[in-house]
Design an enzyme around this catalytic site. Structure first.
Site, PDB file in Angstrom:
ATOM      1  N   ASN A  93       2.817  -7.304  -9.408  1.00 55.31           N
ATOM      2  CA  ASN A  93       3.374  -6.322  -9.453  1.00 55.31           C
ATOM      3  C   ASN A  93       4.145  -5.521 -10.767  1.00 55.31           C
ATOM      4  O   ASN A  93       5.445  -6.499 -10.414  1.00 55.31           O
ATOM      5  CB  ASN A  93       3.882  -4.953  -8.343  1.00 55.31           C
ATOM      6  CG  ASN A  93       1.839  -5.217  -7.240  1.00 55.31           C
ATOM      7  OD1 ASN A  93       0.558  -5.524  -7.536  1.00 55.31           O
ATOM      8  ND2 ASN A  93       2.324  -4.919  -6.055  1.00 55.31           N
ATOM      9  N   HIS A 110       4.285 -11.011 -14.226  1.00 58.69           N
ATOM     10  CA  HIS A 110       3.300  -9.842 -14.793  1.00 58.69           C
ATOM     11  C   HIS A 110       4.675  -8.649 -15.905  1.00 58.69           C
ATOM     12  O   HIS A 110       4.163  -7.888 -16.501  1.00 58.69           O
ATOM     13  CB  HIS A 110       2.261  -8.869 -14.177  1.00 58.69           C
ATOM     14  CG  HIS A 110       1.538  -9.798 -13.765  1.00 58.69           C
ATOM     15  ND1 HIS A 110       0.270  -9.641 -13.884  1.00 58.69           N
ATOM     16  CD2 HIS A 110       0.930 -11.331 -14.514  1.00 58.69           C
ATOM     17  CE1 HIS A 110      -1.241 -11.110 -13.746  1.00 58.69           C
ATOM     18  NE2 HIS A 110      -0.608 -11.830 -14.178  1.00 58.69           N
ATOM     19  N   CYS A 121      12.341  -7.439 -32.919  1.00 59.54           N
ATOM     20  CA  CYS A 121      13.492  -8.197 -32.546  1.00 59.54           C
ATOM     21  C   CYS A 121      12.859  -9.065 -30.832  1.00 59.54           C
ATOM     22  O   CYS A 121      13.676 -10.179 -31.683  1.00 59.54           O
ATOM     23  CB  CYS A 121      14.382  -8.048 -33.108  1.00 59.54           C
ATOM     24  SG  CYS A 121      14.551  -6.800 -31.346  1.00 59.54           S
ATOM     25  N   GLY A 179      -3.043  -9.022  -1.100  1.00 55.53           N
ATOM     26  CA  GLY A 179      -3.311  -7.636  -1.310  1.00 55.53           C
ATOM     27  C   GLY A 179      -3.409  -7.525  -2.958  1.00 55.53           C
ATOM     28  O   GLY A 179      -3.197  -7.483  -3.929  1.00 55.53           O
ATOM     29  N   THR A 180      -4.473  -9.258  -3.391  1.00 48.62           N
ATOM     30  CA  THR A 180      -4.938  -9.265  -5.149  1.00 48.62           C
ATOM     31  C   THR A 180      -6.814  -9.784  -4.839  1.00 48.62           C
ATOM     32  O   THR A 180      -6.556 -10.393  -4.372  1.00 48.62           O
ATOM     33  CB  THR A 180      -3.560  -9.822  -5.630  1.00 48.62           C
ATOM     34  OG1 THR A 180      -4.414 -11.057  -6.759  1.00 48.62           O
ATOM     35  CG2 THR A 180      -4.010 -11.732  -4.113  1.00 48.62           C
ATOM     36  N   SER A 181      -6.546  -9.108  -6.309  1.00 47.75           N
ATOM     37  CA  SER A 181      -7.852  -9.591  -6.059  1.00 47.75           C
ATOM     38  C   SER A 181      -8.808 -10.850  -6.765  1.00 47.75           C
ATOM     39  O   SER A 181      -9.895 -11.181  -6.373  1.00 47.75           O
ATOM     40  CB  SER A 181      -9.043  -8.234  -7.317  1.00 47.75           C
ATOM     41  OG  SER A 181      -8.463  -8.802  -8.357  1.00 47.75           O
ATOM     42  N   GLU A 207     -10.020  -6.157   1.248  1.00 41.54           N
ATOM     43  CA  GLU A 207     -11.618  -6.793   1.284  1.00 41.54           C
ATOM     44  C   GLU A 207     -12.165  -7.992   0.473  1.00 41.54           C
ATOM     45  O   GLU A 207     -11.129  -8.756   0.248  1.00 41.54           O
ATOM     46  CB  GLU A 207     -12.442  -5.954  -0.240  1.00 41.54           C
ATOM     47  CG  GLU A 207     -12.515  -4.450  -0.089  1.00 41.54           C
ATOM     48  CD  GLU A 207     -12.700  -3.740  -1.701  1.00 41.54           C
ATOM     49  OE1 GLU A 207     -13.451  -4.833  -2.422  1.00 41.54           O
ATOM     50  OE2 GLU A 207     -12.651  -2.569  -2.004  1.00 41.54           O
TER      51      GLU A 207
HETATM   52  P1  NAD Z   1      -6.616  -5.264  -8.258  1.00 43.56           P
HETATM   53  O1  NAD Z   1      -5.972  -3.842  -8.371  1.00 43.56           O
HETATM   54  O2  NAD Z   1      -8.065  -6.460  -9.158  1.00 43.56           O
HETATM   55  O3  NAD Z   1      -6.670  -5.665  -7.209  1.00 43.56           O
HETATM   56  C1  NAD Z   1      -6.037  -5.029  -5.848  1.00 43.56           C
HETATM   57  C2  NAD Z   1      -6.604  -5.656  -4.639  1.00 43.56           C
HETATM   58  O4  NAD Z   1      -6.158  -5.201  -3.520  1.00 43.56           O
HETATM   59  C3  NAD Z   1      -7.850  -5.407  -4.211  1.00 43.56           C
HETATM   60  O5  NAD Z   1      -8.491  -7.335  -4.025  1.00 43.56           O
HETATM   61  C4  NAD Z   1      -8.389  -4.911  -2.796  1.00 43.56           C
HETATM   62  O6  NAD Z   1      -8.962  -5.123  -2.004  1.00 43.56           O
HETATM   63  C5  NAD Z   1      -7.490  -4.785  -2.130  1.00 43.56           C
HETATM   64  N1  NAD Z   1      -6.360  -3.810  -1.734  1.00 43.56           N
HETATM   65  C6  NAD Z   1      -6.434  -2.241  -2.018  1.00 43.56           C
HETATM   66  N2  NAD Z   1      -6.158  -1.680  -1.042  1.00 43.56           N
HETATM   67  C7  NAD Z   1      -5.283  -2.675  -0.077  1.00 43.56           C
HETATM   68  C8  NAD Z   1      -4.812  -2.480   1.405  1.00 43.56           C
HETATM   69  N3  NAD Z   1      -3.558  -0.692   1.177  1.00 43.56           N
HETATM   70  N4  NAD Z   1      -3.986  -4.116   1.241  1.00 43.56           N
HETATM   71  C9  NAD Z   1      -4.476  -4.403   1.211  1.00 43.56           C
HETATM   72  N5  NAD Z   1      -4.982  -5.134   0.092  1.00 43.56           N
HETATM   73  C10 NAD Z   1      -5.479  -3.575  -0.084  1.00 43.56           C
HETATM   74  O7  NAD Z   1      -4.710  -5.601  -8.230  1.00 43.56           O
HETATM   75  P2  NAD Z   1      -5.158  -7.438  -8.789  1.00 43.56           P
HETATM   76  O8  NAD Z   1      -5.305  -8.169  -8.271  1.00 43.56           O
HETATM   77  O9  NAD Z   1      -3.267  -7.334  -8.818  1.00 43.56           O
HETATM   78  O10 NAD Z   1      -4.393  -7.317 -10.495  1.00 43.56           O
HETATM   79  C11 NAD Z   1      -4.488  -6.574 -11.511  1.00 43.56           C
HETATM   80  C12 NAD Z   1      -3.174  -6.717 -12.269  1.00 43.56           C
HETATM   81  O11 NAD Z   1      -3.162  -5.346 -12.892  1.00 43.56           O
HETATM   82  C13 NAD Z   1      -2.155  -7.555 -12.058  1.00 43.56           C
HETATM   83  O12 NAD Z   1      -1.982  -8.684 -12.625  1.00 43.56           O
HETATM   84  C14 NAD Z   1      -1.064  -6.625 -12.207  1.00 43.56           C
HETATM   85  O13 NAD Z   1      -0.128  -6.765 -12.765  1.00 43.56           O
HETATM   86  C15 NAD Z   1      -1.879  -5.392 -12.349  1.00 43.56           C
HETATM   87  N6  NAD Z   1      -1.771  -4.106 -11.301  1.00 43.56           N
HETATM   88  C16 NAD Z   1      -0.541  -3.478 -10.993  1.00 43.56           C
HETATM   89  C17 NAD Z   1       0.200  -1.888 -10.538  1.00 43.56           C
HETATM   90  C18 NAD Z   1       0.714  -2.410  -9.602  1.00 43.56           C
HETATM   91  O14 NAD Z   1       2.143  -3.091 -10.086  1.00 43.56           O
HETATM   92  N7  NAD Z   1       1.447  -1.650  -8.464  1.00 43.56           N
HETATM   93  C19 NAD Z   1      -1.239  -1.606  -9.974  1.00 43.56           C
HETATM   94  C20 NAD Z   1      -2.207  -2.181 -10.474  1.00 43.56           C
HETATM   95  C21 NAD Z   1      -2.168  -3.130 -11.088  1.00 43.56           C
HETATM   96 ZN    ZN Z   2      14.207  -4.299 -32.196  1.00 38.77          ZN
END
Ligand code: NAD
Ligand code: ZN
Length: 237
Positions: A93, A110, A121, A179-181, A207
């Site tokens: 995140n 990230h 620069c 909570g990561t896909s 999921e």
């Molecule tokens: P993703 O959006 O691809 O997936 C989110 C995952 O979280 C899914 O698998 C979903 O089923 C699950 N999920 C949704 N709600 C949930 C809950 N309440 N509790 C538990 N699980 C839950 O996100 P990702 O896998 O982090 O990858 C997307 C990329 O986008 C990352 O690299 C990230 O840097 C960026 N991103 C960051 C943010 C943030 O900073 N909050 C938000 C969106 C995307």
């Molecule tokens: Zn600069």
């Protein structure tokens, strides 16, 4: 009560942990902005083509995230960190909510939406201004256009940061993925590498993901609920 042997513990979080704070995940419908998918805007090609458009998207996301506060899952992780001396939080995140909650040993693989990077620069600086002082933001050093210091789709991660993340999962005794896909690489590789090196793998996600199949235990629930259940299961009565 005693805690099961968990150390070294690595927690890997993705957008799902911030969903209950109101930060949309990229794959959720409300994560769309003007009908663009994130993969169409969060890329170096999109920025090169139209930096104003990409900055409008980030200005929107910064405003949205600024209105959000850490939820019980972010907070609970800070309590766990107090009880586990060898604890590392690896997050995908960019929202800064783990730091806001008080987590200490964080690897932001990230980057951060609250940091700027000069495209010319390489200067980096923190910026929490809402709205942005200048649009698009400019480097205070050389005056060239800045970008958000986040890793975009199609970009490689900072070598030092990702090496640290890989080293950490390789020596982990337990890895908790929240909570990561599990489809954004190389982050998605981390749980698999940890498991190959002998770590016990836990997943909390609403999921099914590619990680579910290799996890030793899956909590099919929201981050706040799943984390409490997981922690309760680690207590030796
Ligand atoms: P993703 O959006 O691809 O997936 C989110 C995952 O979280 C899914 O698998 C979903 O089923 C699950 N999920 C949704 N709600 C949930 C809950 N309440 N509790 C538990 N699980 C839950 O996100 P990702 O896998 O982090 O990858 C997307 C990329 O986008 C990352 O690299 C990230 O840097 C960026 N991103 C960051 C943010 C943030 O900073 N909050 C938000 C969106 C995307
Ligand atoms: Zn600069």
């Amino acid at each position: 009560m005693e805690i099961a042997k968990l150390e070294p513990l690595v927690v890997l979080t993705g957008a799902g942990i911030s969903a209950e704070s109101g930060v949309p995940t990229f794959r959720a419908a409300e994560g769309l902005w003007r009908n663009y998918r994130a993969e169409e805007l969060a890329t170096p090609i999109a920025f090169h083509r139209d930096p104003h458009l990409v900055w409008e998207f980030y200005a929107w996301r910064r405003e949205l995230i600024a209105a959000c506060i850490p939820n019980q899952a972010h907070m609970f992780l800070t309590e766990i960190e107090k009880q586990i001396s060898d604890f590392t939080l690896i997050t995908q995140n960019v929202d800064g909510l783990h730091a806001a909650a008080g987590s200490r040993n964080i690897i932001e693989i990230h980057g951060s939406i609250w940091r700027m990077l000069c495209t010319s620069c390489g200067n980096r600086w923190d910026d929490r201004n809402i709205p942005l002082e200048k649009f698009p933001p400019l480097c205070p050093g050389c005056g060239e256009i800045a970008r958000p210091d986040v890793v975009w789709f199609g970009e490689t991660l900072d070598a030092y940061v990702i090496d640290r993340a890989f080293e950490t999962v390789q020596r982990a005794h337990a890895i908790l993925v929240i909570g990561t896909s599990g489809i954004v690489y190389p982050a998605a590789e981390l749980p698999r590498i940890g498991k190959m090196h002998g770590a016990k793998l836990f997943e909390i996600n609403t999921e099914e993901t590619p990680i579910s199949g290799i996890a030793d235990q899956v909590y099919r629930s929201k981050a706040t609920v799943g984390l409490q259940d997981w922690w309760a299961d680690q207590q030796i009565k």
